[in-house]
Design a protein around this motif. Structure first.
Motif, short mmCIF file in Angstrom:
data_model
loop_
_atom_site.label_atom_id
_atom_site.label_comp_id
_atom_site.label_asym_id
_atom_site.label_seq_id
_atom_site.Cartn_x
_atom_site.Cartn_y
_atom_site.Cartn_z
N VAL A 8 40.43 -32.83 -20.53
CA VAL A 8 40.23 -34.12 -20.82
C VAL A 8 40.44 -34.36 -22.33
CG1 VAL A 8 39.14 -36.41 -20.68
CG2 VAL A 8 38.89 -34.44 -18.76
N VAL A 9 41.16 -35.27 -22.60
CA VAL A 9 41.12 -35.92 -24.15
C VAL A 9 40.34 -37.26 -23.97
CG1 VAL A 9 42.65 -37.19 -26.02
CG2 VAL A 9 43.04 -34.78 -25.14
N GLN A 10 39.55 -37.67 -24.75
CA GLN A 10 39.00 -38.99 -25.08
C GLN A 10 39.71 -39.83 -26.33
OE1 GLN A 10 36.74 -40.97 -23.34
NE2 GLN A 10 37.38 -42.44 -24.75
N VAL A 35 39.38 -35.43 -29.01
CA VAL A 35 38.96 -36.93 -29.12
C VAL A 35 39.97 -37.54 -30.34
CG1 VAL A 35 37.13 -38.22 -30.00
CG2 VAL A 35 36.73 -36.21 -28.48
N TYR A 36 40.20 -38.74 -30.07
CA TYR A 36 41.35 -39.42 -30.83
C TYR A 36 40.12 -40.31 -31.37
CZ TYR A 36 44.97 -42.09 -33.11
OH TYR A 36 45.67 -42.84 -33.99
N VAL A 37 40.07 -40.57 -32.87
CA VAL A 37 39.50 -41.72 -33.30
C VAL A 37 40.44 -42.64 -34.34
CG1 VAL A 37 37.48 -40.61 -33.18
CG2 VAL A 37 38.74 -40.44 -35.16
N VAL A 58 34.50 -29.22 -30.47
CA VAL A 58 35.60 -30.11 -30.17
C VAL A 58 35.70 -31.02 -31.51
CG1 VAL A 58 37.07 -31.69 -29.02
CG2 VAL A 58 36.19 -29.72 -27.96
N PHE A 59 36.64 -31.30 -32.35
CA PHE A 59 36.34 -32.27 -33.53
C PHE A 59 37.36 -33.45 -33.47
CE2 PHE A 59 35.05 -28.05 -34.90
CZ PHE A 59 33.80 -28.26 -35.37
N ALA A 60 36.91 -34.57 -33.51
CA ALA A 60 37.63 -35.58 -33.58
C ALA A 60 38.80 -35.71 -34.52
CB ALA A 60 36.56 -36.79 -33.83
N VAL A 75 44.17 -38.17 -20.11
CA VAL A 75 43.57 -38.73 -21.09
C VAL A 75 42.74 -39.92 -20.77
CG1 VAL A 75 43.99 -40.32 -23.48
CG2 VAL A 75 45.41 -38.29 -22.84
N VAL A 76 41.42 -40.16 -21.15
CA VAL A 76 40.64 -41.18 -20.98
C VAL A 76 40.67 -42.17 -21.92
CG1 VAL A 76 38.45 -42.20 -20.16
CG2 VAL A 76 38.79 -39.87 -19.59
#
Length: 348
Positions: A8-10, A35-37, A58-60, A75-76
């Protein structure tokens, strides 16, 4: 790592995204891959740190291309809904074409409501990627689509469905959400928000609900009649997000009546208010559902926070992300294209 775990990707780490991230980290069947920011200050921060959890490794990242290249199944997608409504489409198309299923809380509930060009772009991207897109949530996503419409299956005859939402914004701390996205605090002398981009945004978003309802009843929408209403502050009102000055907008009621080709009327009303006392002391449920037909059906649904030390809005955030996380295996298992849960509803 178990072979059955889903990568999963957030996407985004606002209030919804942080709640989602916690649920992903806690879920035994989900494996966080990225993680996408949007905020560059969060880039490079461990996902666990973002949500006050132990480090995850896991780094944003704020690098869109890096997320597209990430090996993940789903992807959520939890960004804030933006103006204009279709501003998020390019990102979702890219995610789908990269081979990732997308579960979004930011629209995409019934893309066919906006015509073939809009829907086909999303559908075709999903098919090219061999994946599925689903818009999920509580409203839109659950109240009408999976509760109210299911209740109509108990009717022999159906005349009218009325769904009302009441949300008090007094404890919501985000000025951007309360003042920009909800429209509270706006100056009616500077322009009527009902006729501007905000009115267009909500008519587009909630229009998907009305068109979904029509499809569930094997009919179409003949016309939609808006009747939006504003309540102005009789005095300065101090809420968590700031102060609403006297004479500014203190409540918005977005209201539509859809007349279906089969003769059924569907009224959808969304009341957002800084203070319930502005409405003659009316304290309805968070949602009320009134179905007129044979028989009549009435329901009240409340979603409340069990911990009184927490903001009331946390309950709805928890509920929204519970729906999204539980949708993941259904979306992953669905055939490529567009996905929506289908209720057993009344049909003529």
């Amino acid at each position: 790592m178990a072979a059955s775990m889903i990568g999963v990707v957030q996407w985004a780490t606002g209030a919804m995204g942080r709640t989602s991230l916690r649920r992903i980290l806690d879920h035994p069947g989900l494996d966080l891959r990225g993680v996408y920011v949007y905020n560059p200050a969060k880039a490079g921060v461990d996902a666990g740190t973002l949500v006050k959890r132990p480090p995850t490794g896991v780094f944003a990242t704020a690098d869109r291309a890096a997320i597209l290249a990430t090996d993940a199944t789903v992807v959520v997608h939890t960004p804030r809904i933006t103006l204009p409504y279709d501003a998020l489409v390019d990102d979702v198309v890219a995610l789908l074409e990269s081979g990732k299923n997308v579960v979004s809380t930011a629209g995409f509930h019934w893309p066919d409501a906006h015509g073939t060009a809009y829907a086909d772009r999303l559908r075709d991207a999903a098919i090219r990627g061999g994946v599925t897109l689903a818009g999920v949530g509580v409203n839109p996503g659950m109240i009408v689509e999976r509760i109210a419409l299911a209740a109509t299956a108990m009717c022999v005859d159906l005349d009218r469905i009325i769904v009302r939402e009441t949300v008090e914004a007094s404890a919501m701390a985000s000025p951007a959400f309360v003042f920009d996205l909800m429209g509270l605090g706006s100056d009616p002398a500077a322009g009527d928000i009902r006729d501007g981009p905000l009115g267009d945004l909500y008519s587009t978003l909630f229009g998907e609900v009305l068109h979904f309802a029509a499809a569930a009843m094997a009919t179409t929408v003949a016309r939609i009649v808006p009747d939006h209403r504003l309540t102005l502050a009789p005095h300065d009102i101090v809420i968590a997000a700031g102060t609403i000055a006297q004479g500014r907008v203190a409540a918005t009621e977005w209201r539509w009546t859809a007349v279906m080709a089969n003769g059924v009327e569907f009224v959808l009303a969304i009341l957002w208010t800084a203070d319930r006392a502005l409405h003659d002391g009316l304290v309805p449920g968070h949602w009320t559902i009134d179905i007129a037909g044979r028989p009549n059906i009435a329901m009240t649904l409340d979603i409340t926070e069990a911990d009184p030390t927490r903001p009331p809005s946390r309950a709805l955030t928890d509920a929204t992300m519970a729906v999204a996380i539980r949708a993941i295996p259904d979306v992953v298992a669905a055939p490529p294209g567009l996905f929506a849960y289908q209720p057993t509803a009344w049909r003529a």
